[in-house]
Write an enzyme that holds these catalytic residues in place. Structure first.
Site, PDB file in Angstrom:
ATOM      1  N   GLU A   1       6.761   8.583  -2.266  1.00  0.00           N
ATOM      2  CA  GLU A   1       6.336   8.279  -3.644  1.00  0.00           C
ATOM      3  C   GLU A   1       6.016   9.524  -4.480  1.00  0.00           C
ATOM      4  OE1 GLU A   1       3.313   5.315  -2.894  1.00  0.00           O
ATOM      5  OE2 GLU A   1       4.794   3.892  -2.205  1.00  0.00           O
TER       6      GLU A   1
ATOM      7  N   GLU B   1      11.644  -1.308   1.853  1.00  0.00           N
ATOM      8  CA  GLU B   1      10.410  -2.089   2.082  1.00  0.00           C
ATOM      9  C   GLU B   1      10.466  -3.418   1.330  1.00  0.00           C
ATOM     10  OE1 GLU B   1       6.935   0.297   1.090  1.00  0.00           O
ATOM     11  OE2 GLU B   1       7.789   2.102   1.967  1.00  0.00           O
TER      12      GLU B   1
END
Ligand SMILES: *[C@@H]1O[C@H](CO)[C@@H](O)[C@H](O)[C@H]1NC(C)=O
Ligand SMILES: *[C@@H]1O[C@H](CO)[C@@H](O)[C@H](O)[C@H]1NC(C)=O
Ligand SMILES: *[C@@H]1O[C@H](CO)[C@@H](O)[C@H](O)[C@H]1NC(C)=O
Ligand SMILES: *[C@@H]1O[C@H](CO)[C@@H](O)[C@H](O)[C@H]1NC(C)=O
Ligand SMILES: *[C@@H]1O[C@H](CO)[C@@H](O)[C@H](O)[C@H]1NC(C)=O
Ligand SMILES: *[C@@H]1O[C@H](CO)[C@@H](O)[C@H](O)[C@H]1NC(C)=O
Length: 517
Positions: free
Chosen positions: A347, A454
């Site tokens: 991220e 994910e």
């Protein structure tokens, strides 16, 4: 000329070595060099769909000025007509056309865009009465040639809407041509996905059935059963699997690919400074290896300040540098050669914990170090909202590719195996399938493998239907090379996307028409 020669060599190597070979992942740095930019725009897709006068063959008919600016018609040297929004003072000052949107339809959008200086993001924006503005897609437009802006919107309402264009730099003119807004029903979209899946994911098998002496059999009944899927479609797992044989059996009989949800993260492996503990991660790695399950390594470092181990949060820069280097070396060398991927700096488009404390090249340096320690494994960026939502400019495909450029052009990172990780955490509401497709189209221009890493969908009445739509949209795109869901049994805490109940029976999900499955 040299570039062309290299490109040709690359093509030949790819043919000889198969597309899985590392050389085919070679990445040409620089967003502008990769994206298509044309001297004259192509014609509007689908004849413009429901757009009136999409190619401006009838001048400015059907188009109006939005905001404070002005518009004018221009003709290129080759006689192509287009429209220019100029004299802009607000980011949304542009040209506009009102269209009617119908509830339940997917609208695929495209237009060719040029600007008159430098390069800037230009977005298509849908202005719907009594609703926030909805971004339909963005392109990094350039001076001197036309770039394709694509995207779309799902209409969960019936209303008229204004098509607008946005550029934050009001000093630039926005040039527009070949605008298309094409509606599809969900059934039509599904048929299109099926066609793409047939093309991208299926191949013909030819059987020849003979007697032992080689003579062909006249008639023979042949039955075929698929026992394994070639496509990497996997599922996250967590520590509950260590003590639950039900979970183990359920997992191992279904999936050959996995990511540990939290057990390979820094806060799990070094909860107190200097006290590393890989017991849980090691046990899960062994379970996976015993069962022929490939593992994505998740993650080496995480750029979100919230998710640092507690003791890391207050380190000085010097202490942090040492601790982070030790962490990278520790986890990567421990599992080197045993994983199929690393999420390197999780991220790092949304967050910048390491960059803020250690300098803006922090991510690039850790990519380099990780690859030195584990050179056979693909190094991924991993980010949320890029494919899920159109509103977050910080993580849109343009920002994503800029970050890739930055990391892969860093000294020593040329030619490393790199990948694009899109998390895929979907919230309530119909996913914007047209936008998702445009994101994959844009990112695929990098030539890098794209994985959904994910995937889950929050609990809501249409959860199962939306999950299926998302998986099909991703699976039908040629650039996607793997999908991992973050889902699993209720007993292991997978309470967003729950696949099986406490007895490991398929989770019952309401469908339309009273059926359950
Ligand atoms: C351009 O903007 C200026 C300032 O707002 C305005 O005075 C002028 O009339 C505008 N020109 C056109 C063609 O709209
Ligand atoms: C081959 O074997 C089949 C089945 O036994 C038989 O019918 C056929 O005549 C054989 N062909 C030749 C060329 O021997
Ligand atoms: C390491 O973690 C395991 C599992 O949580 C735990 O049982 C063990 O006591 C830990 N070892 C040390 C030395 O803390
Ligand atoms: C970190 O610093 C903050 C404020 O400076 C303090 O409240 C906190 O207790 C410290 N945490 C640790 C783990 O030392
Ligand atoms: C349409 O979808 C948006 C985003 O998912 C949501 O905020 C809005 O409430 C929905 N509107 C209707 C009428 O369902
Ligand atoms: C899911 O489980 C976690 C941990 O057990 C909990 O914190 C969270 O609130 C739960 N979420 C929902 C939607 O029930």
């Amino acid at each position: 000329m040299k570039i062309l020669a290299e490109a040709l060599i690359l093509v030949f190597l790819c043919i000889f070595l198969g597309s899985e070979h590392r050389i085919c992942h070679a990445f040409s740095s620089n967003y502008n060099a990769r994206t298509k930019c044309l001297i004259e725009p192509e014609a509007a897709q689908d004849g413009g769909g429901i757009t009136a006068n999409p190619d401006f063959t009838h001048g400015m008919d059907g188009w109006t000025v939005y905001g404070q600016g002005a518009m004018k018609e221009e003709i290129s040297r080759n006689g192509n007509r287009f429209i220019v929004a100029y004299n802009r003072t607000q980011s949304l000052d542009s040209i506009s056309q009102k269209v009617q949107l119908r509830r339940g339809l997917i609208y695929s959008f495209s237009a060719w865009i040029q600007i008159n200086k430098g390069s800037e993001r230009v977005a298509v924006v849908f202005k719907i009465p009594r609703t926030e503005l909805i971004i339909g897609g963005r392109v990094l437009a350039r001076k001197g040639c036309w770039s394709l802006l694509k995207g779309g919107i799902f209409a969960n309402f019936t209303s008229h809407a204004g098509i607008l264009f946005e550029s934050k730099n009001t000093a630039t003119e926005i040039w527009v041509d070949s605008v298309s807004l094409q509606p599809f029903t969900l059934e039509q979209w599904r048929a299109q996905q099926d066609k793409k899946i047939d093309k991208e994911r299926k191949s013909k098998v030819r059987f020849k059935v003979t007697y032992g002496n080689g003579t062909a059999m006249d008639s023979a009944a042949v039955s075929i059963k698929q026992t394994r899927s070639e496509f990497p479609f996997g599922c996250g797992m967590n520590f509950h699997i260590i003590d639950s044989t039900d979970y183990q059996n359920w997992f191992a009989s279904r999936f050959k690919y996995t990511t540990f949800t939290n057990q390979m993260k820094w806060y799990s492996n070094e909860p107190e400074q200097g006290q590393e503990n890989y017991t849980v991660a090691d046990t899960m790695v062994k379970f996976a290896q015993r069962n022929g399950i490939s593992i994505r390594g998740h993650n080496i470092l995480w750029d979100d300040p919230k998710y640092q181990p507690e003791w890391v949060k207050n380190l000085t820069s010097d202490e942090l540098r040492k601790a982070a280097e030790k962490r990278v070396d520790s986890v990567v060398s421990r599992y080197s050669g045993q994983l199929i991927a690393w999420d390197v700096i999780n991220e790092n488009l949304h967050f910048s914990f390491f960059e803020d404390k250690l300098g803006k090249e922090a991510s690039s340096k850790y990519f380099k170090r990780a690859y030195e320690l584990d050179p056979g494994t693909t190094m991924f960026l991993n980010e949320f909202s890029t494919i899920e939502y159109s509103n977050d400019e910080d993580v849109d495909p343009i920002s994503y590719m800029k970050k890739l450029d930055e990391i892969l052009s860093y000294h020593g990172n040329q030619g490393i195996l790199a990948g694009i990780g899109l998390e895929g955490h979907f919230g309530v509401g119909q996913p914007n399938l047209a936008y998702m497709r445009s994101v994959l189209d844009i990112l695929s221009s990098t030539g890098l493998p794209i994985w959904l890493t994910e995937v889950d969908v929050v609990k809501e009445p249409n959860q199962a239907e939306y999950l299926e739509q998302i998986l099909r949209e991703v699976y039908c795109h040629h650039a996607v090379q793997g999908i991992i869901m973050f889902a699993g049994p209720a007993t292991a805490g997978f309470n967003a996307t729950t696949l099986v109940d406490k007895d490991f029976k398929n989770h019952r999900i309401r469908r339309c028409c009273g059926q359950t499955d």
